[in-house]
Design a protein around this motif. Sequence first.
Motif, PDB file in Angstrom:
ATOM      1  N   LYS A  35       0.835  -1.209   0.000  1.00 41.80           N
ATOM      2  CA  LYS A  35       0.000   0.000   0.000  1.00 41.80           C
ATOM      3  C   LYS A  35       0.863   1.250   0.000  1.00 41.80           C
ATOM      4  N   VAL A  36       1.947   1.218   0.753  1.00 40.68           N
ATOM      5  CA  VAL A  36       2.885   2.343   0.743  1.00 40.68           C
ATOM      6  C   VAL A  36       3.485   2.508  -0.647  1.00 40.68           C
ATOM      7  N   ILE A  37       3.893   1.403  -1.253  1.00 44.26           N
ATOM      8  CA  ILE A  37       4.491   1.458  -2.596  1.00 44.26           C
ATOM      9  C   ILE A  37       3.475   1.983  -3.606  1.00 44.26           C
ATOM     10  N   GLY A  38       2.215   1.556  -3.483  1.00 41.03           N
ATOM     11  CA  GLY A  38       1.188   2.061  -4.378  1.00 41.03           C
ATOM     12  C   GLY A  38       1.034   3.566  -4.280  1.00 41.03           C
ATOM     13  N   ILE A  39       1.017   4.087  -3.066  1.00 43.78           N
ATOM     14  CA  ILE A  39       0.905   5.538  -2.880  1.00 43.78           C
ATOM     15  C   ILE A  39       2.162   6.232  -3.382  1.00 43.78           C
ATOM     16  N   GLN A  40       3.330   5.632  -3.166  1.00 41.96           N
ATOM     17  CA  GLN A  40       4.566   6.220  -3.698  1.00 41.96           C
ATOM     18  C   GLN A  40       4.497   6.348  -5.216  1.00 41.96           C
ATOM     19  N   TYR A  41       4.008   5.300  -5.865  1.00 41.86           N
ATOM     20  CA  TYR A  41       3.843   5.351  -7.324  1.00 41.86           C
ATOM     21  C   TYR A  41       2.874   6.458  -7.724  1.00 41.86           C
ATOM     22  N   LEU A  42       1.719   6.533  -7.061  1.00 40.80           N
ATOM     23  CA  LEU A  42       0.688   7.499  -7.435  1.00 40.80           C
ATOM     24  C   LEU A  42       1.176   8.934  -7.272  1.00 40.80           C
ATOM     25  N   VAL A  43       1.809   9.218  -6.146  1.00 35.00           N
ATOM     26  CA  VAL A  43       2.267  10.590  -5.895  1.00 35.00           C
ATOM     27  C   VAL A  43       3.407  10.961  -6.838  1.00 35.00           C
ATOM     28  N   THR A  44       4.365  10.046  -6.997  1.00 35.65           N
ATOM     29  CA  THR A  44       5.498  10.329  -7.889  1.00 35.65           C
ATOM     30  C   THR A  44       5.026  10.545  -9.319  1.00 35.65           C
ATOM     31  N   SER A  45       4.141   9.679  -9.789  1.00 36.35           N
ATOM     32  CA  SER A  45       3.659   9.810 -11.168  1.00 36.35           C
ATOM     33  C   SER A  45       2.865  11.098 -11.345  1.00 36.35           C
ATOM     34  N   PHE A  46       2.117  11.520 -10.327  1.00 37.37           N
ATOM     35  CA  PHE A  46       1.358  12.765 -10.446  1.00 37.37           C
ATOM     36  C   PHE A  46       2.284  13.972 -10.536  1.00 37.37           C
ATOM     37  N   VAL A  47       3.393  13.935  -9.825  1.00 43.02           N
ATOM     38  CA  VAL A  47       4.379  15.021  -9.942  1.00 43.02           C
ATOM     39  C   VAL A  47       4.911  15.092 -11.369  1.00 43.02           C
ATOM     40  N   PHE A  48       5.207  13.937 -11.948  1.00 41.27           N
ATOM     41  CA  PHE A  48       5.664  13.927 -13.344  1.00 41.27           C
ATOM     42  C   PHE A  48       4.550  14.379 -14.289  1.00 41.27           C
ATOM     43  N   TYR A  49       3.312  14.049 -13.960  1.00 42.96           N
ATOM     44  CA  TYR A  49       2.176  14.523 -14.767  1.00 42.96           C
ATOM     45  C   TYR A  49       2.139  16.054 -14.800  1.00 42.96           C
ATOM     46  N   LEU A  50       2.388  16.670 -13.666  1.00 45.70           N
ATOM     47  CA  LEU A  50       2.414  18.136 -13.625  1.00 45.70           C
ATOM     48  C   LEU A  50       3.551  18.680 -14.478  1.00 45.70           C
ATOM     49  N   ILE A  51       4.720  18.044 -14.396  1.00 46.08           N
ATOM     50  CA  ILE A  51       5.866  18.498 -15.195  1.00 46.08           C
ATOM     51  C   ILE A  51       5.578  18.341 -16.682  1.00 46.08           C
ATOM     52  N   PHE A  90       6.188   7.834 -17.287  1.00 43.24           N
ATOM     53  CA  PHE A  90       6.300   8.306 -15.908  1.00 43.24           C
ATOM     54  C   PHE A  90       4.975   8.754 -15.302  1.00 43.24           C
ATOM     55  N   TRP A  91       3.896   8.727 -16.086  1.00 35.94           N
ATOM     56  CA  TRP A  91       2.591   9.111 -15.542  1.00 35.94           C
ATOM     57  C   TRP A  91       1.601   7.962 -15.673  1.00 35.94           C
ATOM     58  N   VAL A  92       1.164   7.647 -16.878  1.00 35.65           N
ATOM     59  CA  VAL A  92       0.067   6.695 -17.023  1.00 35.65           C
ATOM     60  C   VAL A  92       0.482   5.287 -16.597  1.00 35.65           C
ATOM     61  N   VAL A  93       1.598   4.793 -17.125  1.00 36.51           N
ATOM     62  CA  VAL A  93       2.005   3.420 -16.794  1.00 36.51           C
ATOM     63  C   VAL A  93       2.311   3.252 -15.302  1.00 36.51           C
ATOM     64  N   PRO A  94       3.140   4.110 -14.682  1.00 40.10           N
ATOM     65  CA  PRO A  94       3.377   3.930 -13.239  1.00 40.10           C
ATOM     66  C   PRO A  94       2.130   4.127 -12.385  1.00 40.10           C
TER      67      PRO A  94
END
Length: 561
Positions: A35-51, A90-94
Amino acid sequence: MTQTETAPQSQATSHSSHPTAWKWYDYFTFNVDHKVIGIQYLVTSFVFYLIGGLMAVAMRAELYTPDSDLLDPNLYNAFLTNHGTIMIFFWVVPAAIGGFGNYLIPLMIGARDMAFPKLNAIAFWLVPPAGALLLGSFFFGGAQSGWTSYPPLSLITANTAQSMWILSIILVGTSSILGSVNFIITIFKMRVPSMRWDQMPLFCWAILATSILALFSTPVLAAGLTLLLFDINFGTSFFRPDAGGNVVVYQHLFWFYSHPAVYLMILPIFGIMSEVVPVHARKPIFGYKAIAYSSLAICIVGLFVWVHHMFTSGTPPWMRMFFTISTLIVAVPTGVKIFSWVATLWQGKIRYTSAMLFAIGLLGMFVLGGLSGVTLGTAPFDIHVHDTYYIVAHFHYVLFGGSVFGLYAGMYHWFPKITGRMYNETWGKVHFVLTFIGANLTFLPMHSLGLQGMPRRVAMYDPQFTAINQLCTFGAILLGFSVVPFAVNLIWSWMYGPKVGDNPWDALTLEWTTSSPPEIENWEVLPVLTHGPYAYGMNGRNGKGLNPSAPTSGEPAVEAK
């Protein structure tokens, strides 16, 4: 598939050595909890989505006028290359596979964690350095050969930056392979004993098909990129036409992965749709087995369609004919899913929550993108519009209107499970309206641009296309602004939103039988299945799942703080 009985107490394990919940700083560590890893993926990918989104807005601002007057041409090329790379890798796939897959798969099948927790953590921690390599390439001019990186262009532009780009994608691909192995073993070996294959949630079927597809296709991309890296840095000539290399071989290696990559991005979204639609329509999913098997069919047929990207690369007529047919065939299992979701909505007790609005929006957007995809699958039409804005329009209707709308639907649907709090529905609906209008205003006019002959991947264009490009730019700005209410709503709600029960949607899959948020090892006692995952309205449930007093309006039940 909800827990109405519990396994014998002997199945419980002692948790006295574990904390009751993770602290905020645990999410910045090498944590093996899925669950921690899932949230890490979601937050990290969203940051890349913004970039990546900021790059897109900058490019659209440049395209407001026909001349190159905002971005330096080299910087425009670098933004073009890295926008596409970031949004895909870095966004959709992760987010879809790494984020929702990691968080939900063990919960949905009644497991305490993934089969290989440490391998799971390694897979995530390959992503941040890959992203750092990609963004660091801008210090060396940025990769400028497009996200496809076709030679010979990729051999002669910004070689250091191009090498960093290649290494970045290889790292992400390695992460994808490790994650795929983990998902397959977890789904095959760690389901609770009472869960048969035909009782498994459709999201699990989608992740299984995605993982199989990734294992077959990703190594081929890694091989092609490795050979390209050797050509750039070590004097080899695999793809150098002036030294006997063959650039078309690179295209085969690239598209053998990169067309299945479309399914890597959309199959998990199909799984999310199959969870959101029946819950918020309060109806059993229509055609469970058809949806499950169609995911596997897409996985198989999707490996045999890549050449339709290469109809202008000197492919012989027989090859064009074969891949035209295979491309049209792959639309069939996708159509099965669309039909099943529409049939599920038909006469359902629909709750127009933010999750459901994005799911319905996805249906419209993806169908339009699918129709343009069918036209592109036929060789004569594809040759006519090749490398025009028609391709850009199709691609974004499928991947933004499909994948991103699906990610938003999933985020709203499982937000109460992840946080234990409810988001603000009003702002969620504002987010949907802004996103839907912005997406269509940005991408719909691009069909006309392509049919009129405007080439893609250019910063300067014929002045006759100015008006339509300006309309697209206004849409892109609105689309960029739409992220603001989403981000503010979810961050605020995570901290201060009203607390909800364990199952505010009154859903029937196993993840809703845990606490919200789930405890560290998910269950004190493993659950036992007593019915299917979508048995709404069956066995006396009257479309309401476990709780006969649950509301049928758009608002879920909310507990007091």
